[in-house]
Design a protein around this motif. Structure first.
Motif: not given
Length: 456
Positions: A203-204, A226
């Motif tokens: 989701d990031d 990320a």
């Protein structure tokens, strides 16, 4: 020596093959002790397949790889959907290769290196370039072991951190394509089928993907981490990523063969030629890996430069012919950089835009149009395949010569066929050794003057 090629990647090996078949005395030198071991540039676009057809390696390339699988998207350990990677491009008589091939870069380089040896070429490993000086007659290259080499011309095909480019003082302007760190690795993994390119998004915005490498028992793992994450390319680091992103356990990664981390950039060298030294491949342009344009654009650099060096060194053409390398290839590389960045950012779909069949040199000083109202194929365009009197054009083009369609000629180094396919439109067409239309006219009048630019 005629040409010293620095770097035994796809660019340097392609150029070495092309020069060897032209009788040019060339040596490929490589800093490492062996060929590059990773799968990094695994996409062979249709236009590059045409180049490899001409160089006599396409059959081996096709046998070493295969088509791209569809992507399978995973969420919470469940398959949630299948996606094709490419918009379909229909093959036709003029473009018989329409789909990219997946071939691990290490395998492509093995095939190219073997072909170079067949032509009597050589790769000298363990030769790290530390500097060079050039004068009116040639270039002296210095190596880390204290030895030197002398050549009429030098081609830097030594990658994005090119020692030759730095020695020349050529700048390379660019931009960061994506602020996130990336990681790529070749791994063996248990627990996944080889029918799909498996994608595990978070989701990031970070993602891990495992793509089965055609022709091998390995997967290429790509990870967009990320922002702020420090990549760990050790076996334990790779295993931790697989466990964190997928339903697989860390121990399902049974082998790490190669890994590297990077941050996607798009960059273009300020110049592609400085005197007797040329920049090619990643030494001249850096791409995001999205869209599979980097290796392919690099092969096209070599293919463009090879016949021009042959013309100057073996056919007596003036040195000014070599200026057209930068003229043609720098503009092309700039366009491919924009395309790669667009694919990376989701602005351009993989498909017709990325197969490189539409690339050409219409604005080049080498593209001469003598027809009043040309239609169909234009000068500077890629010369399509077709059939004339039962002869396939790609078979007629194959080799280091020029090809004339639509007229007879006794000019040396030119193969003539009596007509062009209807798809070309009316006219007489002279096809360059790299498969682009250089000259076109209503008749053969003016042809000799054009070819005189390349034969002393």
């Amino acid at each position: 020596m005629d040409v010293l090629i620095v770097g035994a990647g796809p660019t340097g090996l392609t150029l070495g093959i092309d020069l060897a078949r032209r009788g040019v005395d060339a040596l490929v030198v490589e800093r490492a002790e062996a060929l590059f071991p990773g799968s990094r540039g695994k996409g062979i676009q249709p236009r590059t397949q045409e180049v490899f057809d001409d160089l006599g390696v396409l059959e081996a390339i096709r046998a070493a790889g295969g088509p791209y699988p569809h992507r399978m998207i995973w969420k919470d350990g469940e398959r949630i959907g299948e996606q094709p990677l490419f918009e379909p491009v229909e093959a036709d008589e003029g473009a018989p290769y329409s789909e990219p091939l997946m071939v691990a870069q290490w395998r492509t380089q093995e095939i190219l290196c073997a072909r170079l040896m067949e032509w009597g070429g050589e790769v000298a490993f363990g030769h790290e370039v530390t500097g060079l000086e050039q004068d009116a007659k040639g270039v002296t290259v210095r190596f880390a072991d204290g030895t030197t080499a002398r050549a009429a011309y030098v081609v830097a095909a030594d990658g994005g951190r090119s020692a030759v480019r730095r020695a020349l003082g050529v700048g390379m302007a660019g931009e960061t394509v994506d602020p996130a760190p990336f990681l790529v690795a070749d791994v063996r993994v248990n627990g996944l089928d080889r029918d799909y390119w498996h994608v595990f998004p978070k989701d990031d915005g970070s993602t891990l993907a495992l793509c089965p490498l055609a022709g091998t028992d390995a997967f290429q793992m790509q990870v967009r981490l990320a922002e702020g994450t420090e990549p760990d390319v050790s076996l334990n680091g790779i295993r931790a990523l697989v466990a964190a992103y997928t339903h697989l356990a860390a121990e399902d990664v049974t082998e790490l063969r190669w890994a590297s981390d990077f941050r996607p950039r798009a960059a273009l060298a300020d110049r592609f030629r400085v005197g007797r030294v040329f920049l090619a491949g990643d030494a001249a342009h850096l791409h995001s890996p999205a869209g599979g344009q980097g290796l392919n654009t690099s092969v096209q650099d070599a293919y463009n430069l090879g016949w021009k060096l042959g013309a100057v060194l073996r056919a007596g053409a003036p040195d000014s012919v070599l200026d057209t390398y930068e003229e043609e290839r720098r503009a092309n590389a700039a366009a491919m950089l924009d395309l790669s960045t667009g694919v990376h950012r989701g602005e351009v779909r993989r498909g017709k835009a990325t197969v490189q069949l539409g690339l050409g040199y219409r604005e080049s000083s080498l593209s001469v149009e003598m027809r009043d109202n040309p239609s169909g194929v234009q000068t500077g365009d890629r010369a399509p395949d077709g059939t004339v009197d039962g002869i396939r054009l790609f078979d007629a083009f194959r080799g280091p010569h020029w090809t004339l369609l639509g007229a007879e000629t006794s000019l040396p180094g030119v193969r003539a066929l009596p007509a062009a396919p209807e798809s070309y439109g009316p006219g007489v067409f002279l096809i360059r050794p790299d498969g682009y239309v250089g000259w076109a006219g209503e008749s053969a009048e003016g042809l000799r003057g054009y070819l005189g630019r390349f034969v002393g």
